[in-house]
Design a protein around this motif. Structure first.
Motif, short mmCIF file in Angstrom:
data_model
loop_
_atom_site.label_atom_id
_atom_site.label_comp_id
_atom_site.label_asym_id
_atom_site.label_seq_id
_atom_site.Cartn_x
_atom_site.Cartn_y
_atom_site.Cartn_z
N PRO A 134 66.84 77.56 31.74
CA PRO A 134 67.32 76.27 32.25
C PRO A 134 66.80 75.13 31.36
O PRO A 134 65.59 75.05 31.14
N VAL A 135 67.69 74.34 30.83
CA VAL A 135 67.28 73.20 30.00
C VAL A 135 67.06 72.02 30.95
O VAL A 135 68.02 71.49 31.50
N VAL A 136 65.80 71.67 31.14
CA VAL A 136 65.48 70.64 32.13
C VAL A 136 65.26 69.29 31.45
O VAL A 136 64.83 69.25 30.30
N MET A 137 65.54 68.26 32.16
CA MET A 137 65.45 66.93 31.56
C MET A 137 64.12 66.24 31.86
O MET A 137 63.89 65.13 31.40
N ASN A 138 63.27 66.86 32.66
CA ASN A 138 61.94 66.26 32.91
C ASN A 138 60.83 67.05 32.21
O ASN A 138 59.72 67.13 32.69
N TRP A 139 61.20 67.64 31.08
CA TRP A 139 60.24 68.41 30.27
C TRP A 139 59.00 67.58 29.99
O TRP A 139 59.12 66.37 29.71
N ILE B 98 64.00 66.64 25.05
CA ILE B 98 65.39 66.38 24.67
C ILE B 98 65.81 64.96 25.03
O ILE B 98 66.47 64.27 24.24
N VAL B 99 65.42 64.52 26.22
CA VAL B 99 65.86 63.19 26.64
C VAL B 99 65.29 62.12 25.71
O VAL B 99 65.98 61.15 25.37
N VAL B 100 64.07 62.31 25.24
CA VAL B 100 63.46 61.35 24.32
C VAL B 100 64.22 61.37 22.98
O VAL B 100 64.54 60.33 22.41
N ALA B 101 64.53 62.58 22.52
CA ALA B 101 65.27 62.73 21.26
C ALA B 101 66.63 62.03 21.35
O ALA B 101 67.04 61.29 20.45
N ILE B 102 67.32 62.23 22.46
CA ILE B 102 68.66 61.63 22.63
C ILE B 102 68.56 60.10 22.67
O ILE B 102 69.31 59.39 22.00
N GLN B 103 67.58 59.60 23.42
CA GLN B 103 67.40 58.15 23.52
C GLN B 103 67.08 57.53 22.17
O GLN B 103 67.55 56.44 21.84
N GLN B 104 66.26 58.21 21.38
CA GLN B 104 65.88 57.67 20.08
C GLN B 104 67.09 57.59 19.15
O GLN B 104 67.23 56.65 18.38
N GLY B 105 67.98 58.59 19.25
CA GLY B 105 69.21 58.55 18.45
C GLY B 105 70.04 57.32 18.80
O GLY B 105 70.58 56.63 17.93
N VAL B 106 70.12 57.02 20.09
CA VAL B 106 70.89 55.85 20.55
C VAL B 106 70.25 54.56 20.02
O VAL B 106 70.92 53.71 19.43
N PRO C 96 63.80 61.10 33.03
CA PRO C 96 65.02 61.02 32.22
C PRO C 96 65.76 59.68 32.36
O PRO C 96 66.02 59.24 33.48
N VAL C 97 66.04 59.06 31.22
CA VAL C 97 66.85 57.84 31.20
C VAL C 97 67.85 58.01 30.06
O VAL C 97 67.46 58.32 28.94
N PHE C 98 69.12 57.85 30.35
CA PHE C 98 70.16 57.98 29.32
C PHE C 98 70.90 56.65 29.20
O PHE C 98 71.44 56.16 30.18
N GLU C 99 70.91 56.09 27.99
CA GLU C 99 71.60 54.80 27.81
C GLU C 99 72.82 54.93 26.91
O GLU C 99 73.55 53.98 26.74
N GLY C 100 72.99 56.10 26.32
CA GLY C 100 74.07 56.23 25.36
C GLY C 100 75.20 57.11 25.87
O GLY C 100 75.39 57.26 27.08
N ILE C 101 75.93 57.72 24.93
CA ILE C 101 77.11 58.52 25.30
C ILE C 101 76.69 59.90 25.82
O ILE C 101 77.24 60.39 26.79
N MET C 102 75.70 60.52 25.17
CA MET C 102 75.27 61.86 25.63
C MET C 102 74.42 61.72 26.88
O MET C 102 73.39 61.04 26.85
N ARG C 103 74.87 62.34 27.95
CA ARG C 103 74.13 62.25 29.22
C ARG C 103 74.06 63.62 29.87
O ARG C 103 75.07 64.30 29.97
N PHE C 104 72.89 63.96 30.31
CA PHE C 104 72.71 65.21 31.05
C PHE C 104 72.11 64.85 32.40
O PHE C 104 70.89 64.85 32.58
N GLU C 105 73.02 64.46 33.30
CA GLU C 105 72.60 63.97 34.61
C GLU C 105 73.36 64.74 35.68
O GLU C 105 74.33 65.45 35.38
N GLY C 106 72.98 64.52 36.94
CA GLY C 106 73.68 65.17 38.04
C GLY C 106 73.67 66.67 37.85
O GLY C 106 72.63 67.27 37.61
N THR C 107 74.88 67.29 37.89
CA THR C 107 74.94 68.75 37.77
C THR C 107 74.58 69.23 36.35
O THR C 107 74.35 70.41 36.14
#
Ligand SMILES: Cc1cc2nc3c(=O)[nH]c(=O)nc-3n(C[C@H](O)[C@H](O)[C@H](O)COP(=O)(O)OP(=O)(O)OC[C@H]3O[C@@H](n4cnc5c(N)ncnc54)[C@H](O)[C@@H]3O)c2cc1C
Length: 332
Positions: free
Chosen positions: A56-61, A317-325, A66-77
């Motif tokens: 399971p790839v979890v977003m609270n690693w 992962i969430v930090v990596a995604i946010q930094q890209g944004v 988890p905070v997503f401000e860009g296009i890639m979002r892994f939220e909800g389901t």
């Protein structure tokens, strides 16, 4: 060698197609920037190499909120997808955003030149105003100190019995397994193995890692309480030898025990030589990290950014995604 050069250079070349590099690629594409993601393996290669099947790839690693401000979002389901589905979603993000990407292309150098930087691979060179280094730290996973310098991190004679990752922990049963490491990936392996195997965890600290996610911490404590998991805190593995079909593992120089498998889960190492070759200064002890401004731009190389695990802020992962944004917003 082909040279990719627009009249004023590409806007941005992104090195690495993990969560950080893909996020930067998706944002760059959405903003109409001339961009390319160069990936030495396949998109999400680190996940393909080191995540166990159906993990399971979890977003609270590491306890990250988890905070997503860009296009890639892994939220909800999508907040906890099995690894295979997570990778599929990432491929879909890349396709939907029309990210320009080349897989199977390793970047060998990034040097000042052209419009800003010249990025060289085995078959091409790219002239770019900005470069984003999103290489991660798993090019050379950390191993036992005595095995550093071994190709693939494990001595040939021990391969198969000693490993850096278990692709299918659910297929392992009836074995004595020693897991080295106290972080989330070590504990997740232990949790998946301990109902069908005799599992011990060796960790040099006096307790589980401080950065362990609360869920993994609670689950591990529960397994220890029920006698399904043995903790060997305050131990270092000082020697590993073959003992017939098993491994003789020595802890703290004198305590030798036998196991069928040893899984070393120590995380990755910062590619200091590569960074030095790019002109990116690293500092800090015991772990040297790139010296970056708050914007994640190298303090020494204007226009060159470092994101994801390589930035050394928090490996998630969430930090990596946010930094890209953030970086793409900054360079736009
Ligand atoms: C077993 C395990 C389980 C984990 N589980 C979770 C989890 O559930 N949730 C979570 O948030 N985090 C998890 N993590 C951490 C997460 O995987 C990392 O934080 C994340 O992958 C970092 O993304 P990144 O893009 O910075 O680096 P990476 O994902 O490592 O991507 C870097 C990419 O760069 C490529 N590359 C490297 N060098 C070059 C080069 N010279 N040229 C071109 N390409 C190059 C690599 O092939 C790779 O694809 C886990 C880590 C491990 C090891």
């Amino acid at each position: 060698m082909v040279s990719f050069s627009l009249s004023n250079g590409m806007d941005v070349v992104i090195v690495g197609g993990g969560p950080a590099g893909l996020s930067a690629g998706v944002e760059a594409a959405a903003r109409g920037l001339e961009h390319i993601v160069l990936e030495k393996g396949k998109l999400m290669q680190t996940l393909l190499d080191f995540y166990p099947k159906e993990k399971p790839v979890v977003m609270n690693w590491h306890g990250v909120t988890p905070v997503f401000e860009g296009i890639m979002r892994f939220e909800g389901t999508d907040a906890e997808l099995p690894a295979e589905q997570f990778i599929e979603r990432c491929n879909r993000y890349a396709q939907d955003a029309h990210v320009q990407m080349r897989e199977g292309v390793e970047v060998s150098s990034v040097r000042p030149g052209g419009a800003g930087y010249l990025v060289t691979t085995s078959d091409a060179s790219y002239d770019a105003k900005h470069v984003i280094l999103a290489l991660g730290v798993f090019g050379r996973p950390k191993t036992l100190p005595q095995w550093e310098g071994e190709r693939s991190g494990i001595p040939q004679r021990l391969r198969g019995k000693a490993v850096l990752s278990l692709k299918d922990p659910d297929a392992v049963s009836g074995l004595d397994v020693l897991i080295a490491g106290g972080g989330d990936s070590a504990v997740e392996d232990a949790l998946r193995l301990c109902s069908r195997n005799n599992v011990s965890i060796s960790y040099r600290q006096a307790d589980f890692g401080r950065r362990l996610s609360p869920e993994n911490h609670a689950a591990a404590i529960e397994c220890v309480r029920h006698g399904h998991l043995t903790t060997l805190f305050g131990t270092n593995i000082t020697a590993v030898d073959l003992a017939g079909e098993r491994l003789a593992v020595t802890l703290n120089g004198s305590d030798t025990r036998e196991y069928d498998r040893l899984v070393v889960r120590f995380g990755g190492t910062t590619p200091l030589e590569f960074l030095a070759g790019c002109g990116v200064r690293c500092a800090g002890s015991p772990k040297a990290k790139p010296v970056l401004k708050d914007s994640l731009e190298s303090a020494d190389c204007p226009g060159l950014y470092v994101i994801g695990d390589l930035a050394g802020v928090k490996d998630a992962i969430v930090v990596a995604i946010q930094q890209g944004v953030r970086v793409i917003r900054d360079i736009r």
